[in-house]
Write a protein that holds these residues in place. Structure first.
Motif, PDB file in Angstrom:
ATOM      1  N   SER A 112       0.807  -1.225   0.000  1.00  0.00           N
ATOM      2  CA  SER A 112       0.000   0.000   0.000  1.00  0.00           C
ATOM      3  C   SER A 112       0.836   1.269   0.000  1.00  0.00           C
ATOM      4  O   SER A 112       0.316   2.347  -0.261  1.00  0.00           O
ATOM      5  CB  SER A 112      -0.924   0.025   1.222  1.00  0.00           C
ATOM      6  OG  SER A 112      -1.776  -1.088   1.219  1.00  0.00           O
ATOM      7  N   ASP A 114       4.519   3.298  -1.148  1.00  0.00           N
ATOM      8  CA  ASP A 114       5.751   3.392  -1.935  1.00  0.00           C
ATOM      9  C   ASP A 114       6.709   4.315  -1.197  1.00  0.00           C
ATOM     10  O   ASP A 114       6.288   5.263  -0.529  1.00  0.00           O
ATOM     11  CB  ASP A 114       5.491   3.976  -3.324  1.00  0.00           C
ATOM     12  CG  ASP A 114       4.830   2.983  -4.264  1.00  0.00           C
ATOM     13  OD1 ASP A 114       4.963   1.773  -4.043  1.00  0.00           O
ATOM     14  OD2 ASP A 114       4.173   3.434  -5.228  1.00  0.00           O
ATOM     15  N   THR A 116       9.753   6.949  -1.865  1.00  0.00           N
ATOM     16  CA  THR A 116      10.418   7.726  -2.913  1.00  0.00           C
ATOM     17  C   THR A 116      11.932   7.617  -2.748  1.00  0.00           C
ATOM     18  O   THR A 116      12.421   7.192  -1.687  1.00  0.00           O
ATOM     19  CB  THR A 116       9.990   9.202  -2.842  1.00  0.00           C
ATOM     20  OG1 THR A 116      10.421   9.745  -1.595  1.00  0.00           O
ATOM     21  CG2 THR A 116       8.478   9.350  -2.980  1.00  0.00           C
ATOM     22  N   GLN A 122       4.735   7.392   0.638  1.00  0.00           N
ATOM     23  CA  GLN A 122       3.472   7.874   0.072  1.00  0.00           C
ATOM     24  C   GLN A 122       2.624   6.682  -0.346  1.00  0.00           C
ATOM     25  O   GLN A 122       3.138   5.575  -0.502  1.00  0.00           O
ATOM     26  CB  GLN A 122       3.716   8.790  -1.119  1.00  0.00           C
ATOM     27  CG  GLN A 122       4.356   8.114  -2.311  1.00  0.00           C
ATOM     28  CD  GLN A 122       4.648   9.072  -3.442  1.00  0.00           C
ATOM     29  OE1 GLN A 122       4.775  10.261  -3.226  1.00  0.00           O
ATOM     30  NE2 GLN A 122       4.760   8.547  -4.638  1.00  0.00           N
ATOM     31  N   GLN A 123       1.331   6.945  -0.518  1.00  0.00           N
ATOM     32  CA  GLN A 123       0.411   5.892  -0.946  1.00  0.00           C
ATOM     33  C   GLN A 123       0.871   5.382  -2.312  1.00  0.00           C
ATOM     34  O   GLN A 123       1.223   6.165  -3.188  1.00  0.00           O
ATOM     35  CB  GLN A 123      -0.989   6.485  -1.030  1.00  0.00           C
ATOM     36  CG  GLN A 123      -2.088   5.486  -1.095  1.00  0.00           C
ATOM     37  CD  GLN A 123      -3.446   6.164  -1.007  1.00  0.00           C
ATOM     38  OE1 GLN A 123      -3.727   7.065  -1.781  1.00  0.00           O
ATOM     39  NE2 GLN A 123      -4.263   5.742  -0.068  1.00  0.00           N
ATOM     40  N   SER A 124       0.847   4.063  -2.494  1.00  0.00           N
ATOM     41  CA  SER A 124       1.303   3.492  -3.764  1.00  0.00           C
ATOM     42  C   SER A 124       0.381   3.901  -4.909  1.00  0.00           C
ATOM     43  O   SER A 124      -0.818   4.152  -4.708  1.00  0.00           O
ATOM     44  CB  SER A 124       1.388   1.968  -3.677  1.00  0.00           C
ATOM     45  OG  SER A 124       0.112   1.392  -3.725  1.00  0.00           O
ATOM     46  N   ALA A 125       0.948   3.958  -6.102  1.00  0.00           N
ATOM     47  CA  ALA A 125       0.165   4.331  -7.287  1.00  0.00           C
ATOM     48  C   ALA A 125      -0.960   3.326  -7.518  1.00  0.00           C
ATOM     49  O   ALA A 125      -2.084   3.709  -7.876  1.00  0.00           O
ATOM     50  CB  ALA A 125       1.079   4.420  -8.503  1.00  0.00           C
ATOM     51  N   LEU A 126      -0.682   2.059  -7.297  1.00  0.00           N
ATOM     52  CA  LEU A 126      -1.700   1.022  -7.484  1.00  0.00           C
ATOM     53  C   LEU A 126      -2.858   1.232  -6.513  1.00  0.00           C
ATOM     54  O   LEU A 126      -4.031   1.197  -6.894  1.00  0.00           O
ATOM     55  CB  LEU A 126      -1.076  -0.362  -7.284  1.00  0.00           C
ATOM     56  CG  LEU A 126      -1.977  -1.575  -7.483  1.00  0.00           C
ATOM     57  CD1 LEU A 126      -2.568  -1.589  -8.884  1.00  0.00           C
ATOM     58  CD2 LEU A 126      -1.211  -2.853  -7.225  1.00  0.00           C
ATOM     59  N   SER A 128      -3.706   4.037  -4.987  1.00  0.00           N
ATOM     60  CA  SER A 128      -4.398   5.289  -5.345  1.00  0.00           C
ATOM     61  C   SER A 128      -5.336   5.085  -6.527  1.00  0.00           C
ATOM     62  O   SER A 128      -6.452   5.610  -6.549  1.00  0.00           O
ATOM     63  CB  SER A 128      -3.388   6.381  -5.688  1.00  0.00           C
ATOM     64  OG  SER A 128      -2.614   6.703  -4.571  1.00  0.00           O
ATOM     65  N   THR A 129      -4.874   4.321  -7.511  1.00  0.00           N
ATOM     66  CA  THR A 129      -5.701   4.060  -8.691  1.00  0.00           C
ATOM     67  C   THR A 129      -6.933   3.253  -8.314  1.00  0.00           C
ATOM     68  O   THR A 129      -8.043   3.547  -8.769  1.00  0.00           O
ATOM     69  CB  THR A 129      -4.877   3.327  -9.776  1.00  0.00           C
ATOM     70  OG1 THR A 129      -3.707   4.086 -10.055  1.00  0.00           O
ATOM     71  CG2 THR A 129      -5.686   3.155 -11.041  1.00  0.00           C
ATOM     72  N   LYS A 131      -8.384   3.193  -5.427  1.00  0.00           N
ATOM     73  CA  LYS A 131      -9.258   4.090  -4.661  1.00  0.00           C
ATOM     74  C   LYS A 131     -10.062   4.990  -5.599  1.00  0.00           C
ATOM     75  O   LYS A 131     -11.273   5.158  -5.438  1.00  0.00           O
ATOM     76  CB  LYS A 131      -8.410   4.932  -3.713  1.00  0.00           C
ATOM     77  CG  LYS A 131      -9.192   5.855  -2.835  1.00  0.00           C
ATOM     78  CD  LYS A 131      -8.261   6.637  -1.914  1.00  0.00           C
ATOM     79  CE  LYS A 131      -9.034   7.655  -1.119  1.00  0.00           C
ATOM     80  NZ  LYS A 131      -8.142   8.503  -0.314  1.00  0.00           N
TER      81      LYS A 131
END
Length: 177
Positions: A112, A114, A116, A122-126, A128-129, A131
């Motif tokens: 959940s 990532d 940097t 930060q929230q992972s791109a996967l 966030s997508t 959500k």
């Protein structure tokens, strides 16, 4: 801004309840295209096609689907399909970490988030997508009354359905006592 206040009651529901206000009821109120099954779009992903085939018979039985609803239903199905695909990918990443010996809850946290290059979490791109797709799917569900709170805001087409106690010849402005 969303809809304010309660949605107005459809004329057919007011008729069914007995027209307590004694105002004239327009049964031809609104657009009532015939209830028909739209063709399934060719561009839908596999999971979207599964959802289409599952939900179309239900919507037809309720009188909530017409051919002009094809695009709106396709958007819902495609968003649902992509969300399912991403959820499966998310779960596969968790399963891979669990197989490597990571605790399940820790694996969920790792997938959940990532990190940097500078070390910021930060929230992972996967995540966030997924959500975003869930939120979009919820908005699309409302268009067809497919959530409990939205069922009261949709109206079946009166072009094809008949209701108990309603004379099929009743159209236009009709006053009921």
């Amino acid at each position: 801004m969303g809809a304010r206040g309660p949605a107005p009651k459809p004329a057919i529901l007011r008729l069914h309840e007995g027209n307590r206000g004694r105002r004239p009821i327009n049964l031809a109120d609104g657009v009532n295209p015939p209830v028909e099954e739209p063709d399934i779009p060719k561009h839908l992903c596999r999971e979207a096609r599964k959802e289409w085939k599952k939900i179309v018979p239900e919507l037809l039985a309720l009188g909530l689907l017409t051919k002009i609803d094809r695009s709106a239903l396709a958007m819902y199905c495609q968003v649902h399909g992509r969300m399912v695909e991403l959820e499966v990918a998310f779960n596969r990443k968790i399963d891979a970490l669990v197989e490597q010996g990571v605790n399940y809850n820790d694996a969920v946290s790792l997938v959940s988030v990532d990190v940097t290059p500078s070390g910021y979490k930060q929230q992972s791109a996967l995540f966030s997508t997924i959500k975003g797709l869930r939120e979009e799917c919820t908005r699309n569900l409302a268009k067809f009354g497919m959530s409990p709170s939205d069922r009261a805001r949709v109206t079946p087409s009166s072009n094809q359905l008949s209701f108990p106690g309603m004379d099929k010849s009743v159209t236009g402005w009709q006053k009921f006592a």
